[in-house]
Design a protein around this motif. Structure first.
Motif, PDB file in Angstrom:
ATOM      1  N   UNK A  44       5.195 -49.415  22.300  1.00 33.90           N
ATOM      2  CA  UNK A  44       4.299 -48.786  23.195  1.00 33.90           C
ATOM      3  C   UNK A  44       3.918 -49.816  23.710  1.00 33.90           C
ATOM      4  N   UNK A  45       4.099 -49.266  25.020  1.00 32.13           N
ATOM      5  CA  UNK A  45       4.118 -50.770  26.253  1.00 32.13           C
ATOM      6  C   UNK A  45       2.281 -51.057  26.781  1.00 32.13           C
ATOM      7  N   UNK A  46       1.674 -49.558  25.959  1.00 30.23           N
ATOM      8  CA  UNK A  46       0.078 -49.509  26.903  1.00 30.23           C
ATOM      9  C   UNK A  46      -0.655 -50.495  25.356  1.00 30.23           C
ATOM     10  N   UNK A  47       0.334 -50.174  23.525  1.00 33.09           N
ATOM     11  CA  UNK A  47      -1.014 -50.830  23.106  1.00 33.09           C
ATOM     12  C   UNK A  47       0.358 -52.354  22.952  1.00 33.09           C
ATOM     13  N   UNK A  48       1.374 -52.383  23.401  1.00 32.05           N
ATOM     14  CA  UNK A  48       1.201 -53.626  22.962  1.00 32.05           C
ATOM     15  C   UNK A  48       0.564 -54.386  24.468  1.00 32.05           C
ATOM     16  N   UNK A  49       0.083 -54.161  25.391  1.00 32.64           N
ATOM     17  CA  UNK A  49      -0.772 -55.201  26.398  1.00 32.64           C
ATOM     18  C   UNK A  49      -2.198 -55.055  25.995  1.00 32.64           C
ATOM     19  N   UNK A  50      -2.434 -53.699  25.355  1.00 31.23           N
ATOM     20  CA  UNK A  50      -3.709 -54.297  24.664  1.00 31.23           C
ATOM     21  C   UNK A  50      -3.327 -55.099  23.496  1.00 31.23           C
ATOM     22  N   UNK A  51      -2.821 -55.198  22.826  1.00 26.14           N
ATOM     23  CA  UNK A  51      -2.453 -56.558  21.717  1.00 26.14           C
ATOM     24  C   UNK A  51      -2.771 -57.791  22.621  1.00 26.14           C
ATOM     25  N   UNK A  52      -1.513 -57.885  23.236  1.00 24.65           N
ATOM     26  CA  UNK A  52      -1.518 -59.247  24.409  1.00 24.65           C
ATOM     27  C   UNK A  52      -3.016 -59.770  25.073  1.00 24.65           C
ATOM     28  N   UNK A  53      -3.740 -58.475  24.954  1.00 22.90           N
ATOM     29  CA  UNK A  53      -4.986 -59.030  25.780  1.00 22.90           C
ATOM     30  C   UNK A  53      -5.568 -60.069  24.942  1.00 22.90           C
ATOM     31  N   UNK A  54      -5.843 -59.256  23.721  1.00 26.56           N
ATOM     32  CA  UNK A  54      -6.509 -59.580  22.846  1.00 26.56           C
ATOM     33  C   UNK A  54      -6.607 -60.636  22.168  1.00 26.56           C
ATOM     34  N   UNK A  55      -5.566 -60.752  21.362  1.00 25.63           N
ATOM     35  CA  UNK A  55      -4.791 -62.076  20.897  1.00 25.63           C
ATOM     36  C   UNK A  55      -4.575 -63.290  21.476  1.00 25.63           C
ATOM     37  N   UNK A  56      -4.239 -62.870  23.352  1.00 29.38           N
ATOM     38  CA  UNK A  56      -4.336 -64.061  24.136  1.00 29.38           C
ATOM     39  C   UNK A  56      -3.038 -64.008  24.563  1.00 29.38           C
ATOM     40  N   UNK A  57      -2.069 -63.004  24.278  1.00 32.38           N
ATOM     41  CA  UNK A  57      -0.663 -63.264  25.287  1.00 32.38           C
ATOM     42  C   UNK A  57      -0.792 -63.167  26.377  1.00 32.38           C
ATOM     43  N   UNK A  58       0.357 -63.478  27.365  1.00 36.19           N
ATOM     44  CA  UNK A  58       0.579 -63.195  28.398  1.00 36.19           C
ATOM     45  C   UNK A  58       1.713 -61.804  28.372  1.00 36.19           C
ATOM     46  N   UNK A  59       2.227 -60.892  29.862  1.00 36.14           N
ATOM     47  CA  UNK A  59       2.548 -60.138  29.577  1.00 36.14           C
ATOM     48  C   UNK A  59       3.976 -60.384  29.568  1.00 36.14           C
ATOM     49  N   UNK A  60       4.897 -60.371  28.524  1.00 40.08           N
ATOM     50  CA  UNK A  60       6.196 -61.046  28.768  1.00 40.08           C
ATOM     51  C   UNK A  60       7.207 -59.346  28.230  1.00 40.08           C
ATOM     52  N   UNK A  61       8.668 -59.317  27.999  1.00 39.12           N
ATOM     53  CA  UNK A  61       9.077 -58.169  27.649  1.00 39.12           C
ATOM     54  C   UNK A  61       9.535 -58.665  26.819  1.00 39.12           C
ATOM     55  N   UNK A  62       9.035 -60.022  25.848  1.00 36.60           N
ATOM     56  CA  UNK A  62       9.144 -60.057  24.432  1.00 36.60           C
ATOM     57  C   UNK A  62       8.002 -60.020  23.497  1.00 36.60           C
ATOM     58  N   UNK A  63       8.211 -59.873  22.447  1.00 37.78           N
ATOM     59  CA  UNK A  63       7.094 -59.181  21.472  1.00 37.78           C
ATOM     60  C   UNK A  63       6.591 -60.842  21.433  1.00 37.78           C
TER      61      UNK A  63
END
Length: 267
Positions: free
Chosen positions: A35-54
């Motif tokens: 789920x792109x929204x879930x991935x974006x939320x995870x990235x935000x909490x953990x400090x990752x940027x927005x990318x196509x790769x998990x």
């Protein structure tokens, strides 16, 4: 996917009566799409940027409901409360794109003695169209006596970054990971389990450290960490990273070591 709220309630009601000396041989298989929204939320909490790769740690949260289902299922010998997550090793065999559907498989393995009790592994894999692309091994300790042992203490490394961790970090990570263990959510709940304050999730600390290497990791790599001591929230922690001849070593510290890890390429 398993209902984590029901599984945690089941663990609280029935877990303390469990006894046994073997692990069940069952596995849990499930198919997931990101789920792109879930991935974006995870990235935000953990400090990752927005990318196509998990992020390398992201499939762990997708597999987490199946992991809990096995550890609350029939034949599992230990109560879920009191298990200590002591290590995690993830191997990414290649970059995994967010648009790729994943087949997850989770099993329990390698129950063995430990100086403070017994430990075992929860092995999770992710495949894309039959190709195994990701392997996660989480090691848990069940304390039930033993000789104890003395933890090694090296000198504190020079920090390369300092991070301030807020008091609500456990609740924020729980919202994206599904791991709502009470020790992470509120100081009063944590005190009931012997902690003076809520503690950060171990897998958040691993993810946050890994985010510091974003853009510098080979497509195929292994990230191996040992969780040393709880991170009490709120707090300030030091992150250190050192390049080696074949990857990186890194650590998370405050007054004592919280995490030690290594990144190595897979060839």
């Amino acid at each position: 996917m398993a209902n984590l709220t029901l599984l945690y309630a089941k663990a609280a009601l029935t877990g303390f009566t469990r006894r046994g000396s073997t692990l069940p041989e069952s596995t849990v298989d499930t198919g997931v799409t990101v789920d792109p929204a879930h991935l974006a939320a995870y990235n935000g909490v953990c400090g990752f940027g927005v990318r196509d790769e998990l992020p390398t740690t992201y499939p762990h949260v997708l597999a987490f409901p199946a992991q809990i289902a096995l550890m609350t299922g029939r034949g599992f010998p230990f109560p879920l409360p009191g298990l200590v997550h002591v290590a995690n090793r993830i191997t990414a065999r290649r970059a995994v794109l967010a648009r790729e559907p994943l087949t997850l498989r989770v099993r329990l393995a390698n129950l063995r003695p430990h100086e403070r009790g017994r430990q075992f592994d929860v092995v999770s894999t992710a495949s894309v169209e039959g190709e195994e692309v990701w392997v996660d091994v989480s090691t848990y300790l069940r304390r039930d006596g033993g000789t104890g042992g003395t933890a090694e203490r090296a000198g504190k490394p020079e920090p390369t970054a300092v991070w301030d961790l807020p008091g609500d970090l456990g609740r924020r990570y729980a919202a994206v990971s599904g791991d709502r263990n009470p020790i992470h959510l509120h100081p009063l709940a944590a005190k009931a389990f012997g902690f003076p304050r809520a503690i950060a999730h171990g897998m958040w600390t691993k993810a946050r450290c890994l985010a510091a290497f974003e853009g510098r990791l080979p497509a195929a790599h292994t990230v191996d960490v040992r969780f040393k001591a709880p991170v009490l929230l709120p707090t300030r922690v030091d992150f250190s990273a050192e390049e080696t001849g074949d990857g990186w070593r890194f650590a998370l510290w405050s007054a004592r070591p919280h995490l030690e890890g290594a990144i190595t390429p897979v060839r």
